[in-house]
Design a protein around this motif. Structure first.
Motif, PDB file in Angstrom:
ATOM      1  N   ARG A 149       4.016  -9.491 -10.511  1.00 13.30           N
ATOM      2  CA  ARG A 149       2.591  -9.944 -10.481  1.00 13.30           C
ATOM      3  C   ARG A 149       1.556  -9.393  -9.104  1.00 13.30           C
ATOM      4  O   ARG A 149       0.492  -9.355  -9.260  1.00 13.30           O
ATOM      5  N   LEU A 150       2.590  -9.906  -8.071  1.00 15.20           N
ATOM      6  CA  LEU A 150       2.083  -8.974  -6.776  1.00 15.20           C
ATOM      7  C   LEU A 150       1.411  -7.830  -6.501  1.00 15.20           C
ATOM      8  O   LEU A 150       0.900  -7.354  -6.123  1.00 15.20           O
ATOM      9  N   ARG A 151       2.914  -6.983  -7.177  1.00 10.81           N
ATOM     10  CA  ARG A 151       3.028  -5.455  -7.133  1.00 10.81           C
ATOM     11  C   ARG A 151       1.961  -5.204  -8.401  1.00 10.81           C
ATOM     12  O   ARG A 151       1.044  -3.687  -7.891  1.00 10.81           O
ATOM     13  N   LEU A 152       1.137  -5.594  -9.586  1.00  9.63           N
ATOM     14  CA  LEU A 152       0.052  -5.485 -10.341  1.00  9.63           C
ATOM     15  C   LEU A 152      -1.163  -5.794  -9.213  1.00  9.63           C
ATOM     16  O   LEU A 152      -2.557  -5.254  -9.097  1.00  9.63           O
ATOM     17  N   VAL A 153      -0.795  -7.144  -8.471  1.00 11.00           N
ATOM     18  CA  VAL A 153      -2.382  -7.490  -7.652  1.00 11.00           C
ATOM     19  C   VAL A 153      -2.568  -6.007  -6.955  1.00 11.00           C
ATOM     20  O   VAL A 153      -3.924  -6.349  -6.276  1.00 11.00           O
ATOM     21  N   ASP A 154      -1.887  -6.568  -5.903  1.00 14.52           N
ATOM     22  CA  ASP A 154      -1.575  -5.502  -4.721  1.00 14.52           C
ATOM     23  C   ASP A 154      -0.651  -4.856  -4.704  1.00 14.52           C
ATOM     24  O   ASP A 154       0.150  -5.367  -3.539  1.00 14.52           O
ATOM     25  N   ALA A 155      -0.530  -3.246  -4.742  1.00 12.48           N
ATOM     26  CA  ALA A 155       0.696  -3.429  -4.816  1.00 12.48           C
ATOM     27  C   ALA A 155       0.680  -2.378  -3.445  1.00 12.48           C
ATOM     28  O   ALA A 155       1.939  -1.850  -2.278  1.00 12.48           O
ATOM     29  N   SER A 156      -0.324  -2.233  -2.294  1.00 15.58           N
ATOM     30  CA  SER A 156      -0.486  -1.278  -0.989  1.00 15.58           C
ATOM     31  C   SER A 156       0.981  -2.966  -0.132  1.00 15.58           C
ATOM     32  O   SER A 156       0.779  -2.406   0.829  1.00 15.58           O
ATOM     33  N   ARG A 157       0.577  -4.769  -0.547  1.00 14.02           N
ATOM     34  CA  ARG A 157       1.139  -4.908   0.191  1.00 14.02           C
ATOM     35  C   ARG A 157       2.585  -4.217   0.456  1.00 14.02           C
ATOM     36  O   ARG A 157       4.077  -5.370   1.397  1.00 14.02           O
ATOM     37  N   PHE A 158       3.488  -4.307  -0.655  1.00  9.97           N
ATOM     38  CA  PHE A 158       5.018  -3.341  -0.404  1.00  9.97           C
ATOM     39  C   PHE A 158       4.797  -2.306  -0.009  1.00  9.97           C
ATOM     40  O   PHE A 158       6.413  -1.739   0.318  1.00  9.97           O
ATOM     41  N   ASN A 159       3.962  -0.824   0.336  1.00  8.43           N
ATOM     42  CA  ASN A 159       3.980   0.585   0.319  1.00  8.43           C
ATOM     43  C   ASN A 159       2.383   0.492   0.963  1.00  8.43           C
ATOM     44  O   ASN A 159       1.543   1.350  -0.777  1.00  8.43           O
ATOM     45  N   ALA A 160       2.145  -0.089   1.793  1.00  4.77           N
ATOM     46  CA  ALA A 160       0.913   0.428   2.586  1.00  4.77           C
ATOM     47  C   ALA A 160       0.094   2.260   2.008  1.00  4.77           C
ATOM     48  O   ALA A 160      -0.887   2.297   1.524  1.00  4.77           O
ATOM     49  N   GLU A 161       1.229   3.150   1.527  1.00  5.47           N
ATOM     50  CA  GLU A 161       0.819   4.759   0.977  1.00  5.47           C
ATOM     51  C   GLU A 161       0.386   4.972   0.066  1.00  5.47           C
ATOM     52  O   GLU A 161       0.904   6.018  -0.576  1.00  5.47           O
ATOM     53  N   THR A 162       1.024   3.619  -0.464  1.00  2.00           N
ATOM     54  CA  THR A 162       1.423   3.992  -2.294  1.00  2.00           C
ATOM     55  C   THR A 162      -0.086   4.416  -2.942  1.00  2.00           C
ATOM     56  O   THR A 162      -1.529   4.679  -3.026  1.00  2.00           O
ATOM     57  N   ILE A 163       0.496   5.120  -4.422  1.00  2.29           N
ATOM     58  CA  ILE A 163      -0.331   5.764  -4.865  1.00  2.29           C
ATOM     59  C   ILE A 163      -1.167   5.151  -5.989  1.00  2.29           C
ATOM     60  O   ILE A 163      -2.155   4.617  -6.858  1.00  2.29           O
ATOM     61  N   MET A 164      -0.417   3.524  -6.001  1.00  2.00           N
ATOM     62  CA  MET A 164      -0.827   2.898  -7.290  1.00  2.00           C
ATOM     63  C   MET A 164      -1.998   1.486  -7.030  1.00  2.00           C
ATOM     64  O   MET A 164      -1.846   1.389  -5.948  1.00  2.00           O
TER      65      MET A 164
END
Length: 136
Positions: free
Chosen positions: A82-97
């Motif tokens: 759920r958090l990965r979908l809501v805001d993937a940048s919480r896991f990787n600030a440079e994500t392209i998701m």
């Protein structure tokens, strides 16, 4: 622990609380529909399949920029998904998701999505329900 809230309409963020590395409570108050979630993942409008591949033999031209979705239900809990979908940048600030359920602090937002989330709370829950079924 972080909390977010607003007066919820279909295109606004409903309240949720981040606990550790996830959002433990459903954004809608009930589980999503895995069949609808699968359809959402495979549609080009969510962009999931542009970057991810998975156990979708009927779908041509799957992405290879992001992790394979096969086994997603083993790798991550429902709360983490759920958090990965809501805001993937919480896991990787440079994500392209994309942050599918966030409106603040974003750059390069298309006019159609300015000030509102890309996916609704129910769409997030449907995709979470589907991804949780993907087990090796």
């Amino acid at each position: 622990m972080a909390s977010f809230s607003s007066h919820a309409k279909a295109d606004e963020i409903v309240p949720y609380t981040i606990v550790g590395d996830g959002i433990p409570q459903s954004l809608t108050g009930s589980p999503g529909d895995a069949a609808r979630g699968r359809a959402l993942v495979l549609t080009r409008t969510t962009t999931c399949i542009l970057c991810h591949s998975g156990p979708f033999p009927e779908t041509r031209f799957q992405g290879d920029l992001a992790p394979d979705l096969a086994g997603a239900g083993n790798r991550w809990t429902v709360s983490q998904l759920r958090l990965r979908l809501v805001d993937a940048s919480r896991f990787n600030a440079e994500t392209i998701m994309p942050s599918y359920y966030r409106t603040d602090g974003l750059v390069r937002v298309g006019r159609n999505f300015a000030g509102k989330p890309i996916l609704s709370a129910s769409e997030i829950e449907d995709i979470v329900a589907f991804l949780a079924t993907l087990r090796d």
